[in-house]
Design an enzyme around this catalytic site. Sequence first.
Site, PDB file in Angstrom:
ATOM      1  N   ILE A 199      38.388  35.992  51.061  1.00  0.00           N
ATOM      2  CA  ILE A 199      38.764  34.711  51.700  1.00  0.00           C
ATOM      3  C   ILE A 199      37.712  33.651  51.344  1.00  0.00           C
ATOM      4  O   ILE A 199      36.525  33.857  51.582  1.00  0.00           O
ATOM      5  CB  ILE A 199      38.822  34.852  53.244  1.00  0.00           C
ATOM      6  N   LEU A 218      27.280  48.884  39.748  1.00  0.00           N
ATOM      7  CA  LEU A 218      28.596  49.048  39.109  1.00  0.00           C
ATOM      8  C   LEU A 218      29.477  49.975  39.949  1.00  0.00           C
ATOM      9  O   LEU A 218      30.155  50.855  39.449  1.00  0.00           O
ATOM     10  CB  LEU A 218      28.427  49.618  37.694  1.00  0.00           C
ATOM     11  N   GLY A 265      35.128  38.979  52.387  1.00  0.00           N
ATOM     12  CA  GLY A 265      35.604  39.422  51.070  1.00  0.00           C
ATOM     13  C   GLY A 265      36.261  38.337  50.237  1.00  0.00           C
ATOM     14  O   GLY A 265      35.600  37.407  49.768  1.00  0.00           O
ATOM     15  N   ASP A 279      28.102  45.020  61.053  1.00  0.00           N
ATOM     16  CA  ASP A 279      28.623  44.385  59.838  1.00  0.00           C
ATOM     17  C   ASP A 279      29.210  43.009  60.174  1.00  0.00           C
ATOM     18  O   ASP A 279      28.951  42.023  59.479  1.00  0.00           O
ATOM     19  CB  ASP A 279      29.687  45.314  59.220  1.00  0.00           C
ATOM     20  N   LYS A 303      27.885  38.928  58.946  1.00  0.00           N
ATOM     21  CA  LYS A 303      28.745  37.858  58.420  1.00  0.00           C
ATOM     22  C   LYS A 303      28.726  36.658  59.360  1.00  0.00           C
ATOM     23  O   LYS A 303      28.676  35.507  58.920  1.00  0.00           O
ATOM     24  CB  LYS A 303      30.169  38.384  58.238  1.00  0.00           C
TER      25      LYS A 303
HETATM   26  N1  LIG Z   1      33.218  47.340  48.867  1.00  0.00           N
HETATM   27  C1  LIG Z   1      33.687  46.238  49.403  1.00  0.00           C
HETATM   28  O1  LIG Z   1      34.876  46.129  49.700  1.00  0.00           O
HETATM   29  C2  LIG Z   1      32.762  45.067  49.648  1.00  0.00           C
HETATM   30  C3  LIG Z   1      33.298  43.884  50.192  1.00  0.00           C
HETATM   31  C4  LIG Z   1      32.468  42.768  50.377  1.00  0.00           C
HETATM   32  C5  LIG Z   1      31.143  42.870  50.049  1.00  0.00           C
HETATM   33  N2  LIG Z   1      30.640  44.052  49.545  1.00  0.00           N
HETATM   34  C6  LIG Z   1      29.212  44.108  49.211  1.00  0.00           C
HETATM   35  O2  LIG Z   1      29.095  44.313  47.800  1.00  0.00           O
HETATM   36  C7  LIG Z   1      27.917  45.073  47.538  1.00  0.00           C
HETATM   37  C8  LIG Z   1      28.287  46.306  46.715  1.00  0.00           C
HETATM   38  O3  LIG Z   1      29.187  47.097  47.458  1.00  0.00           O
HETATM   39  P1  LIG Z   1      29.987  48.330  46.805  1.00  0.00           P
HETATM   40  O4  LIG Z   1      31.017  48.708  47.801  1.00  0.00           O
HETATM   41  O5  LIG Z   1      30.397  47.994  45.426  1.00  0.00           O
HETATM   42  O6  LIG Z   1      28.839  49.448  46.779  1.00  0.00           O
HETATM   43  P2  LIG Z   1      28.851  50.826  45.953  1.00  0.00           P
HETATM   44  O7  LIG Z   1      30.208  51.198  45.542  1.00  0.00           O
HETATM   45  O8  LIG Z   1      28.037  51.773  46.757  1.00  0.00           O
HETATM   46  O9  LIG Z   1      28.030  50.442  44.619  1.00  0.00           O
HETATM   47  C9  LIG Z   1      26.646  50.249  44.621  1.00  0.00           C
HETATM   48  C10 LIG Z   1      26.186  50.224  43.189  1.00  0.00           C
HETATM   49  O10 LIG Z   1      24.776  49.964  43.164  1.00  0.00           O
HETATM   50  C11 LIG Z   1      24.148  50.868  42.266  1.00  0.00           C
HETATM   51  N3  LIG Z   1      22.767  51.069  42.721  1.00  0.00           N
HETATM   52  C12 LIG Z   1      22.318  51.571  43.880  1.00  0.00           C
HETATM   53  N4  LIG Z   1      20.975  51.585  43.903  1.00  0.00           N
HETATM   54  C13 LIG Z   1      20.581  51.090  42.711  1.00  0.00           C
HETATM   55  C14 LIG Z   1      19.318  50.865  42.115  1.00  0.00           C
HETATM   56  N5  LIG Z   1      18.170  51.144  42.742  1.00  0.00           N
HETATM   57  N6  LIG Z   1      19.278  50.358  40.855  1.00  0.00           N
HETATM   58  C15 LIG Z   1      20.422  50.058  40.181  1.00  0.00           C
HETATM   59  N7  LIG Z   1      21.661  50.247  40.712  1.00  0.00           N
HETATM   60  C16 LIG Z   1      21.719  50.766  41.950  1.00  0.00           C
HETATM   61  C17 LIG Z   1      24.965  52.143  42.337  1.00  0.00           C
HETATM   62  O11 LIG Z   1      24.731  52.889  41.161  1.00  0.00           O
HETATM   63  P3  LIG Z   1      25.514  54.285  40.850  1.00  0.00           P
HETATM   64  O12 LIG Z   1      26.961  53.925  40.733  1.00  0.00           O
HETATM   65  O13 LIG Z   1      24.953  54.737  39.561  1.00  0.00           O
HETATM   66  O14 LIG Z   1      25.211  55.180  42.022  1.00  0.00           O
HETATM   67  C18 LIG Z   1      26.386  51.570  42.439  1.00  0.00           C
HETATM   68  O15 LIG Z   1      26.892  51.317  41.165  1.00  0.00           O
HETATM   69  C19 LIG Z   1      27.296  45.365  48.906  1.00  0.00           C
HETATM   70  O16 LIG Z   1      26.330  44.391  49.195  1.00  0.00           O
HETATM   71  C20 LIG Z   1      28.461  45.233  49.858  1.00  0.00           C
HETATM   72  O17 LIG Z   1      28.066  44.888  51.170  1.00  0.00           O
HETATM   73  C21 LIG Z   1      31.425  45.131  49.343  1.00  0.00           C
END
Ligand SMILES: NC(=O)c1ccc[n+]([C@@H]2O[C@H](COP(=O)([O-])OP(=O)(O)OC[C@H]3O[C@@H](n4cnc5c(N)ncnc54)[C@H](OP(=O)(O)O)[C@@H]3O)[C@@H](O)[C@H]2O)c1
Length: 437
Positions: free
Chosen positions: A138, A12, A136, A203, A207
Amino acid sequence: MAEALRIGIAGLGTVGASVARVLRDKSAELTRQCGREIVVTAVSARDRSRDRGVDLGGAKWFDDPIELAEKADIDVFVELIGGDEGAARSCVSAALDAGRHVVTANKALLAKHGVALAEVAEKKGVLLNYEAAVAGGIPVIKTMREAMAGNSVNRVFGILNGTCNYILTRMEAEGLTFEACLKDAQRLGYAEADPTFDIEGNDTAHKLAILTSLAFGTRIASDDIYLEGISNITQADIRAAGELGYRIKLLGVAQRTESGIEQRVHPTMVPTASVIAQVHGVTNAVAIETDILGELLLSGPGAGGNATASAVVGDIADIAKSRPGFQHGPVFGRPAKELRPYKKAQMRSHAGGYFIRLTVHDRTGVFAAIAKRMADNDISLESIVQHANGSDGATQKTVILVTHETTEAAVRKAVDGVTKDGHLTDKPQVIRIERAG
Ligand SMILES: NC(=O)c1ccc[n+]([C@@H]2O[C@H](COP(=O)([O-])OP(=O)(O)OC[C@H]3O[C@@H](n4cnc5c(N)ncnc54)[C@H](OP(=O)(O)O)[C@@H]3O)[C@@H](O)[C@H]2O)c1
């Protein structure tokens, strides 16, 4: 109306909270579009007490995402934790084993274990959707997997990392150093505290590995990517590129060649007038060249909560619209078991134009020696320019060469030769030139 589709979200953070918010805010519209309601019934993250900025309503909390994947009353498991191993891998595997559809944005996981996970999904007859994992917001996965049936792809390339494109854009527009732009990217939240993964090209490589598989029907080979980041790009390169009618971009390129498939990530000179050269800042772009369609370029936001959530919600909506008993299309466009082994083209046989910047002692015979090394390796030059460094009395010169099409092997041999001749006062810079429309 069909029964509601029940969603479990693990993770989340930036993306997970945005997905929960979009599903809530757009609930009525999604129900109209999908013919059924989409409801978040279970969630998991590490810190239960943290405010996620969204009302998670009656969703049941799970401390353990694997338990959520296996036991929660859900139809779709949405993995937004990240990472190629650990919790993300375990819970996605558990969800597929339990026969649940999976949606993920996790490029690292797919680049490493995508084919094995796809085999499980296809055996179980469930979907593994991953639109948000590449570029992302796209819709490139859908485009390649569904809209381009029958096309043979010759080349796919793109700007797949917003952090790098932001840094290169500002270096060019404002004459700033790489280090200054990186600091700003970190301050603005575009780059991580440890930016290595972005700026060294890893990264982009994750992709690209996924796009290569979709483009050429091959097994994912993320360890077989030639990798060069942008940390050694200087103002001298940016200025010289501009003077010669080029702009520097970090591109991921996958290309079919006679000896196999090239996968490479490196700083690249693209003609300033090309469409991809106009992609600035954190924006991403993907160009796909095929036999039937010609060249298609998609560009848009490659990261951020909302843009990424848009792709994740699109994947969820596809599942909501699918009907029980419907045979789902394969995860990587062809059945995972039928993906061909990846045949790697050696980087030394890469053919293309090259930009070579040499800082040399300002003495007689240097220019002739450089020209000889090029000729000895059958490199024909499109242009050769020399500048005195500094003012009167300077003891160094910059020599900039642009080659006609040649090979990587020839360029490396020629530059090694110039280095051995003892004329250089600094490391030589070599940047590949990419054809782009
Ligand atoms: N951010 C972007 O713009 C973007 C774009 C494209 C793809 N992505 C991909 O989307 C995914 C998430 O990215 P994000 O940026 O949203 O990451 P983030 O903000 O770091 O969020 C990660 C989430 O995972 C939870 N988490 C971590 N370890 C966990 C565990 N063992 N059990 C349960 N929950 C756990 C964290 O919990 P807590 O909040 O409680 O710490 C946090 O809510 C990644 O694979 C990333 O590569 C991200």
